[in-house]
Scaffold this motif. Structure first.
Motif, short mmCIF file in Angstrom:
data_model
loop_
_atom_site.label_atom_id
_atom_site.label_comp_id
_atom_site.label_asym_id
_atom_site.label_seq_id
_atom_site.Cartn_x
_atom_site.Cartn_y
_atom_site.Cartn_z
N ARG A 11 -6.91 3.07 -6.57
CA ARG A 11 -5.84 4.06 -6.40
C ARG A 11 -5.30 4.46 -7.76
O ARG A 11 -5.27 3.66 -8.68
CB ARG A 11 -4.69 3.50 -5.56
N VAL A 13 0.84 -1.20 0.00
CA VAL A 13 0.00 0.00 0.00
C VAL A 13 0.87 1.25 0.00
O VAL A 13 0.61 2.22 -0.72
CB VAL A 13 -0.96 -0.02 1.20
N GLU A 40 0.99 4.13 -2.85
CA GLU A 40 0.80 5.56 -2.57
C GLU A 40 1.98 6.37 -3.11
O GLU A 40 1.80 7.48 -3.63
CB GLU A 40 0.66 5.77 -1.06
N CYS A 64 -4.28 -1.47 -6.04
CA CYS A 64 -4.74 -0.29 -6.76
C CYS A 64 -6.09 -0.48 -7.42
O CYS A 64 -6.63 0.46 -8.01
CB CYS A 64 -3.71 0.10 -7.83
N GLY A 97 1.77 7.18 -6.80
CA GLY A 97 0.62 7.98 -7.21
C GLY A 97 1.02 9.34 -7.76
O GLY A 97 2.16 9.78 -7.62
#
Length: 201
Positions: A137, A62, A66, A151, A69
């Protein structure tokens, strides 16, 4: 006589502390352990982390997702996103699939430059099956499979068995060009395998 007893005490070694004998505090510590438990009741060390190790891997995935991103205010192109989450092998293949109508977002055909948003449903046809993905995501860089799985939500039906997938478009050598009947059969096979649909042209 008193002198003889003193000599006996010195020779027997009972007047001074025994260097091999443990003191009372050290003996108590050895008997109970550092945490106050006896050695028999002390918990045995675990060989593996078990579920905690899996949770740590997911947490790391995770965090990596992130980090991959976009920055605040930036958007992510559809062809870039499906490549980043490993739905296609290259970004150019993702763009080609979008232009060919093999990728739909929320039921609509979109261009490769479509800006993906969290919650979009992406349907991708190819390789004999249809993938149904809900965006969870946004990422811009290609990541590993474990990170990519964090994601999106995969609502795809299970893939068909290998024996159910028939090769399409294979002809014997020297058979010449396909006839109209052969072409209709090829179109039917492509439709079964998730290829080009005549209504999408």
């Amino acid at each position: 006589m008193a002198v003889e007893h003193a000599d006996d005490d010195r020779t027997s070694g009972t007047t001074g502390p025994d260097p091999n004998r443990r003191t009372g505090d050290a003996a108590a510590a050895g008997a109970t352990g550092a945490d106050g438990n006896s050695p028999e009741s002390a918990p045995a060390p675990t060989s593996g982390a078990g579920p905690q190790e899996g949770d740590a891997k997911i947490a790391a995935a995770v965090a990596a997702a992130e980090a991959a991103g976009p920055k605040t205010g930036e958007t992510v192109r559809l062809d870039s996103w499906i490549w980043a989450v490993r739905l296609v092998k290259t970004r150019s293949m993702g763009a080609t699939a979008c232009r060919g109508g093999h990728v739909r977002v929320n039921g609509e055909r979109v261009k490769p430059a479509y800006s993906v948003r969290v919650g979009d449903e992406v349907r991708l046809r190819g390789e004999g099956r249809e993938r149904i993905i809900v965006v969870k995501r946004l990422i811009r860089r290609r990541v590993g499979a474990l990170v990519a799985a964090q994601c999106y939500v995969d609502n795809s039906p299970p893939p068909p068995p290998r024996e159910a997938i028939a090769p399409a478009g294979i002809r014997d050598r020297g058979a010449g060009r396909p006839t109209k009947r052969d072409r209709r059969e090829l179109e039917r096979l492509r439709g079964l395998l998730g290829g080009d649909h005549p209504e999408d042209r």
